[in-house]
Design an enzyme around this catalytic site. Structure first.
Site, PDB file in Angstrom:
ATOM      1  N   LYS A 240       0.840  -1.204   0.000  1.00 55.22           N
ATOM      2  CA  LYS A 240       0.000   0.000   0.000  1.00 55.22           C
ATOM      3  C   LYS A 240       0.873   1.251   0.000  1.00 55.22           C
ATOM      4  O   LYS A 240       1.935   1.264   0.625  1.00 55.22           O
ATOM      5  CB  LYS A 240      -0.859   0.036   1.272  1.00 55.22           C
ATOM      6  N   ARG A 314     -10.291 -11.237   2.180  1.00 52.96           N
ATOM      7  CA  ARG A 314     -11.188 -12.254   1.641  1.00 52.96           C
ATOM      8  C   ARG A 314     -10.542 -13.633   1.665  1.00 52.96           C
ATOM      9  O   ARG A 314     -11.225 -14.645   1.749  1.00 52.96           O
ATOM     10  CB  ARG A 314     -11.637 -11.851   0.227  1.00 52.96           C
TER      11      ARG A 314
HETATM   12  N1  BES Z   1      -8.024  -3.571   4.362  1.00 59.65           N
HETATM   13  C1  BES Z   1      -8.163  -3.249   2.994  1.00 59.65           C
HETATM   14  C2  BES Z   1      -9.442  -2.508   2.694  1.00 59.65           C
HETATM   15  C3  BES Z   1      -9.554  -1.129   3.217  1.00 59.65           C
HETATM   16  C4  BES Z   1      -8.721  -0.136   2.777  1.00 59.65           C
HETATM   17  C5  BES Z   1     -10.544  -0.830   4.114  1.00 59.65           C
HETATM   18  C6  BES Z   1      -8.869   1.145   3.251  1.00 59.65           C
HETATM   19  C7  BES Z   1     -10.706   0.427   4.566  1.00 59.65           C
HETATM   20  C8  BES Z   1      -9.857   1.419   4.148  1.00 59.65           C
HETATM   21  C9  BES Z   1      -8.178  -4.499   2.149  1.00 59.65           C
HETATM   22  O1  BES Z   1      -7.386  -5.525   2.613  1.00 59.65           O
HETATM   23  C10 BES Z   1      -7.675  -4.095   0.807  1.00 59.65           C
HETATM   24  O2  BES Z   1      -6.559  -3.693   0.728  1.00 59.65           O
HETATM   25  N2  BES Z   1      -8.512  -4.220  -0.207  1.00 59.65           N
HETATM   26  C11 BES Z   1      -8.151  -3.847  -1.529  1.00 59.65           C
HETATM   27  C12 BES Z   1      -8.646  -4.907  -2.480  1.00 59.65           C
HETATM   28  C13 BES Z   1      -8.112  -4.781  -3.867  1.00 59.65           C
HETATM   29  C14 BES Z   1      -6.620  -5.048  -3.889  1.00 59.65           C
HETATM   30  C15 BES Z   1      -8.837  -5.736  -4.771  1.00 59.65           C
HETATM   31  C16 BES Z   1      -8.764  -2.496  -1.835  1.00 59.65           C
HETATM   32  O3  BES Z   1      -9.889  -2.238  -1.416  1.00 59.65           O
HETATM   33  O4  BES Z   1      -8.094  -1.688  -2.461  1.00 59.65           O
HETATM   34 MN    MN Z   2      -5.393  -5.350   1.955  1.00 57.52          MN
END
Ligand code: BES
Ligand code: MN
Ligand code: ZN
Length: 460
Positions: A240, A314
């Site tokens: 990230k 997931r």
């Molecule tokens: N924990 C994150 C989702 C998230 C990010 C929740 C910011 C609240 C605030 C999750 O693990 C994630 O990174 N999801 C990705 C999925 C994508 C790579 C398909 C997302 O939402 O960008």
């Molecule tokens: Mn994530």
């Protein structure tokens, strides 16, 4: 958490009068002349959220007036009285008249008294409330304590809230209510067939684990709660950016809220056989981290290709849901901070929920409204299911395209639920980015009170 409620000093409690722009004039006319003059001199006009303490002749606080939205106003914040603990001087108070919703105002007062005090002394409000008549104060207290538990767990930074500490918190709760606690740690996850939980958590020196506790009469309906317990989400190798990573200590918000919900269910002794499952991991970066395009088996037998290591929630939920599904629960609920897309669609305060059970959907929406714990249904849109297809495995965890991210995540999870009689998935945020009445900035209890209300109706 010391109670904000005071039942002993009812007679001497300072009255709080709620007023709206429409009612203020007549309310003020009933005050002593000096108080009227004081309110006028202060320019008090009962604007929503405005608070004024009125002195008595001897300079004590005689009473408080607090502004609310007009009864007919388009949007009324039923939690507005939750701002009071942060505004009032120390003392014992009571409601002199009715706010928009007495029960929710009482709850808001308790929720608004929360402060996170683990790392430094904080000036907690020394404000107590004599609960209004006819309110189930044990139930309000149960909800406020559950919210404080969820908030504390989320607010605690990842250095002090790793998979082990999260498991300890779950065990403490389980022990308090005499639940059977079990935890599968590290390589045992592979031996006992939880390949995805292991894959996500293996790069962290803090071993991944599956928390599992069971409570209640085995003859009662089976309700199973699954919570995403990613103690920190760096994104893994698909790292990230720093802005996105900043608040990822909250990525165990699903687990925190499942524990909050479980605490309410057990404390209220609802007639369920409760099971709580929390895959607790840290999504870390390392030489042994799982990689983009790796393929792993899953507990359910489906092979999963990794489209993005940041879609880790997931993955860990998939194995936990598959386990939950094996005993055909009457109701299977999972909560997790799963997608940024949910926030883009609905914002931080309105988590989307998913179910194919129409009765459940209606009940969830109604309970969410009744508890001021808002949730909004989104569809498990069947036509998008094919997006999960992989060219080399049974499915891909993060298909390219990027459309409908929260729905696609829900569809991914759905592939791992088959036998449960009813399934509810909530893509929560678990965080209040900007303080609001009853909702201090930071970790937040979301969906737990709405679902508690639903369970209470069905199994109370
Ligand atoms: N924990 C994150 C989702 C998230 C990010 C929740 C910011 C609240 C605030 C999750 O693990 C994630 O990174 N999801 C990705 C999925 C994508 C790579 C398909 C997302 O939402 O960008
Ligand atoms: Mn994530
Ligand atoms: Zn995550």
């Amino acid at each position: 958490m010391p109670s904000v409620f005071e039942t002993a000093a009812a007679a001497s409690a300072i009255p709080i009068t709620f007023a709206t722009k429409a009612t203020w004039k007549s309310i003020c006319a009933g005050f002593p002349a000096q108080a009227q003059q004081f309110a006028q001199a202060n320019g008090f006009a009962a604007k929503p959220g405005a608070c004024l303490t009125l002195p008595s002749a001897d300079g004590q606080i005689a009473q408080v007036v607090f502004g609310l939205e007009d009864e007919t106003g388009k949007s009324r914040d039923l939690f507005r009285p939750g701002a009071l603990p942060g505004l009032l001087p120390p003392g014992v108070y009571r409601f002199a008249n009715a706010p928009h919703d007495r029960r929710l105002a009482t709850l808001a007062f308790a929720l608004g008294s929360y402060r996170f005090s683990r790392y430094r002394k904080v000036d907690a409000p020394e404000v107590k409330l004599v609960p209004p008549d006819g309110i189930d104060i044990a139930d309000i207290t149960r909800m406020a304590e559950a919210a404080a538990l969820a908030r504390d767990l989320i607010n605690t930074p990842a250095n002090d809230m790793g998979p082990e500490q999260l498991a300890l918190a779950a065990q403490t709760l389980a022990t308090r209510f005499g639940a059977d606690f079990n935890c599968i740690v590290g390589d045992d996850l592979v031996r006992q067939n939880f390949p995805l939980i292991h894959a996500v958590g293996m790069a962290s020196p803090r071993a991944p684990r599956l928390i599992d506790f069971t409570w209640g009469d085995p003859a009662h309906p089976k309700v199973t709660l699954v919570g995403k317990g990613v103690c920190f989400d760096t994104g893994g190798l698909d790292l990230k950016p720093s802005t996105g990573m900043l608040i990822m200590k909250k990525d165990m918000g699903g687990a925190a809220n499942v524990l909050a919900l479980a605490s309410m269910v057990m404390d209220a002794r609802l007639k369920v056989r409760l099971r709580v499952l929390i895959p607790a991991v840290e999504n870390a970066v390392g030489g042994n981290a799982f990689r983009p395009l790796d393929i792993f088996p899953s507990r359910k037998g489906l092979s999963v290709e990794i489209g993005n290591t940041d879609a880790e929630g997931r993955l860990v939920l998939a194995d936990a849901l598959a386990l939950a599904d094996e005993e055909k629960p009457d109701l299977l609920v999972d909560l997790g901070t799963l997608t940024g897309a949910a926030r883009v669609a609905l914002g931080p305060d309105l988590p989307p929920f998913y179910t194919n059970d129409e009765t459940l959907a209606l009940d969830v929406a109604r309970c969410a409204k009744a508890e001021n714990d808002p949730l909004w249904r989104l569809p498990l849109w069947p036509a998008y299911d094919a997006w999960l297809d992989s060219k080399v495995a049974n499915l891909n965890n993060a298909p390219s395209g990027g459309f409908a991210g929260s729905i696609v995540c829900a569809l991914f999870l759905q592939r791992f639920v088959e036998a449960a009689k009813s399934w509810l998935h909530v893509d929560i945020y678990g965080w209040t980015p900007q303080a609001k009445p009853a909702r201090p900035e930071g970790g937040e209890c979301q969906a737990a009170r709405a679902i508690y209300k639903l369970l209470g109706e069905r199994y109370g």
